[in-house]
Design an enzyme around this catalytic site. Sequence first.
Site, PDB file in Angstrom:
ATOM      1  N   TYR A 148      57.387  -9.307 -26.236  1.00  0.00           N
ATOM      2  CA  TYR A 148      57.822  -7.871 -25.971  1.00  0.00           C
ATOM      3  C   TYR A 148      58.382  -7.657 -24.734  1.00  0.00           C
ATOM      4  O   TYR A 148      59.281  -6.989 -24.727  1.00  0.00           O
ATOM      5  CB  TYR A 148      56.618  -7.016 -26.010  1.00  0.00           C
TER       6      TYR A 148
HETATM    7  C1  LIG Z   1      55.565 -13.091 -32.030  1.00  0.00           C
HETATM    8  C2  LIG Z   1      56.448 -13.198 -33.087  1.00  0.00           C
HETATM    9  C3  LIG Z   1      56.342 -11.847 -33.929  1.00  0.00           C
HETATM   10  C4  LIG Z   1      57.838 -13.841 -32.965  1.00  0.00           C
HETATM   11  O1  LIG Z   1      58.515 -13.950 -34.129  1.00  0.00           O
HETATM   12  P1  LIG Z   1      59.830 -14.926 -34.304  1.00  0.00           P
HETATM   13  O2  LIG Z   1      60.445 -14.635 -35.410  1.00  0.00           O
HETATM   14  O3  LIG Z   1      59.253 -16.496 -34.173  1.00  0.00           O
HETATM   15  O4  LIG Z   1      60.711 -14.784 -32.947  1.00  0.00           O
HETATM   16  P2  LIG Z   1      62.231 -14.661 -32.974  1.00  0.00           P
HETATM   17  O5  LIG Z   1      62.764 -15.940 -33.490  1.00  0.00           O
HETATM   18  O6  LIG Z   1      62.625 -13.267 -33.296  1.00  0.00           O
HETATM   19  O7  LIG Z   1      62.273 -14.549 -31.312  1.00  0.00           O
HETATM   20  C5  LIG Z   1      63.110 -13.859 -30.562  1.00  0.00           C
HETATM   21  C6  LIG Z   1      62.865 -14.122 -29.071  1.00  0.00           C
HETATM   22  O8  LIG Z   1      61.638 -14.285 -28.761  1.00  0.00           O
HETATM   23  C7  LIG Z   1      61.231 -15.326 -28.166  1.00  0.00           C
HETATM   24  N1  LIG Z   1      59.687 -15.570 -28.676  1.00  0.00           N
HETATM   25  C8  LIG Z   1      59.206 -15.743 -29.727  1.00  0.00           C
HETATM   26  N2  LIG Z   1      57.994 -15.807 -29.845  1.00  0.00           N
HETATM   27  C9  LIG Z   1      57.524 -15.957 -28.781  1.00  0.00           C
HETATM   28  C10 LIG Z   1      56.219 -15.836 -27.826  1.00  0.00           C
HETATM   29  N3  LIG Z   1      55.180 -15.967 -28.592  1.00  0.00           N
HETATM   30  N4  LIG Z   1      56.239 -15.771 -26.474  1.00  0.00           N
HETATM   31  C11 LIG Z   1      57.422 -15.521 -25.781  1.00  0.00           C
HETATM   32  N5  LIG Z   1      58.887 -15.354 -26.238  1.00  0.00           N
HETATM   33  C12 LIG Z   1      58.618 -15.647 -27.893  1.00  0.00           C
HETATM   34  C13 LIG Z   1      62.114 -16.401 -28.728  1.00  0.00           C
HETATM   35  O9  LIG Z   1      62.057 -17.543 -28.152  1.00  0.00           O
HETATM   36  C14 LIG Z   1      63.370 -15.550 -28.615  1.00  0.00           C
HETATM   37  O10 LIG Z   1      63.802 -15.539 -27.565  1.00  0.00           O
HETATM   38  P3  LIG Z   1      65.379 -15.949 -26.954  1.00  0.00           P
HETATM   39  O11 LIG Z   1      66.068 -14.379 -27.088  1.00  0.00           O
HETATM   40  O12 LIG Z   1      65.270 -16.062 -25.719  1.00  0.00           O
HETATM   41  O13 LIG Z   1      66.038 -16.974 -28.111  1.00  0.00           O
HETATM   42  C15 LIG Z   1      55.663 -14.473 -34.400  1.00  0.00           C
HETATM   43  O14 LIG Z   1      55.655 -15.489 -33.463  1.00  0.00           O
HETATM   44  C16 LIG Z   1      54.323 -13.873 -34.831  1.00  0.00           C
HETATM   45  O15 LIG Z   1      54.388 -13.173 -35.675  1.00  0.00           O
HETATM   46  N6  LIG Z   1      53.348 -14.065 -34.054  1.00  0.00           N
HETATM   47  C17 LIG Z   1      52.067 -13.955 -34.586  1.00  0.00           C
HETATM   48  C18 LIG Z   1      51.683 -12.295 -34.526  1.00  0.00           C
HETATM   49  C19 LIG Z   1      51.963 -11.705 -33.229  1.00  0.00           C
HETATM   50  O16 LIG Z   1      51.703 -12.290 -32.183  1.00  0.00           O
HETATM   51  N7  LIG Z   1      52.495 -10.464 -33.049  1.00  0.00           N
HETATM   52  C20 LIG Z   1      52.950  -9.790 -32.013  1.00  0.00           C
HETATM   53  C21 LIG Z   1      52.310  -8.322 -31.808  1.00  0.00           C
HETATM   54  S1  LIG Z   1      50.391  -8.574 -31.454  1.00  0.00           S
END
Ligand SMILES: CC(C)(COP(=O)(O)OP(=O)(O)OC[C@H]1O[C@@H](n2cnc3c(N)ncnc32)[C@H](O)[C@@H]1OP(=O)(O)O)[C@@H](O)C(=O)NCCC(=O)NCCS
Length: 179
Positions: A148
């Site tokens: 976030y």
């Molecule tokens: C967090 C989550 C939603 C990210 O989804 P994703 O599709 O893998 O992420 P994206 O490919 O859209 O990544 C977008 C950007 O966020 C970053 N990012 C993704 N996961 C990240 C993490 N866990 N920590 C830090 N940055 C992260 C990516 O590196 C990317 O950055 P960039 O612009 O520098 O390349 C996914 O890992 C998830 O569903 N996790 C489990 C549930 C969760 O934690 N939800 C969050 C709400 S509590």
Amino acid sequence: MSERSYRTRPIGPADLASGFRSGTHPLDDYFQRHALPNDQGDVGRAYVLDASTEDIAAGLPAVLGFYTLSMASVASQDVASVLAKRLPRYPLPVALIGRLAVDERARGRRLGETLLLDALTRAVEASQLIACLGVIVDAKDAAAEGFYAKYDFVTVDDASWPRRMFLPMHIARAAFEDD
Ligand SMILES: CC(C)(COP(=O)(O)OP(=O)(O)OC[C@H]1O[C@@H](n2cnc3c(N)ncnc32)[C@H](O)[C@@H]1OP(=O)(O)O)[C@@H](O)C(=O)NCCC(=O)NCCS
């Protein structure tokens, strides 16, 4: 911000059998048991992201992600430092992204970003009708907080929510005006 070819839509009963799996038990439990009844009961709107035909042919589930949106409120002092302006002292209106998750087999394809930008678009639109100071999320761990933070959410002081994060509405609105 990325090209958004994937679209979201409101959750429906058939989505529960889609095979969606975030790999995080509380999120999967919420999706299976609470997302639809909460949506139908006006507790939390749930939106799902459909897989493409290519995704399904590759063995991915029909739903690749979901998020929820609700109205909420925050204590004035929690967001005053971020907004850097005088605010009324009573609880203030915000939108809450309560849950947001991407299927564990579809991570790293910018679908998390797609979901978040979609949620912010809806919150910005809603704020034209019902005043809303910003968007809050309660990041579940340090990784979620890092995700976030990439999108300008800042962690605010809140005794009951250790990783509560806030994005002012004027910043969300400006981001979409630039698109
Ligand atoms: C967090 C989550 C939603 C990210 O989804 P994703 O599709 O893998 O992420 P994206 O490919 O859209 O990544 C977008 C950007 O966020 C970053 N990012 C993704 N996961 C990240 C993490 N866990 N920590 C830090 N940055 C992260 C990516 O590196 C990317 O950055 P960039 O612009 O520098 O390349 C996914 O890992 C998830 O569903 N996790 C489990 C549930 C969760 O934690 N939800 C969050 C709400 S509590």
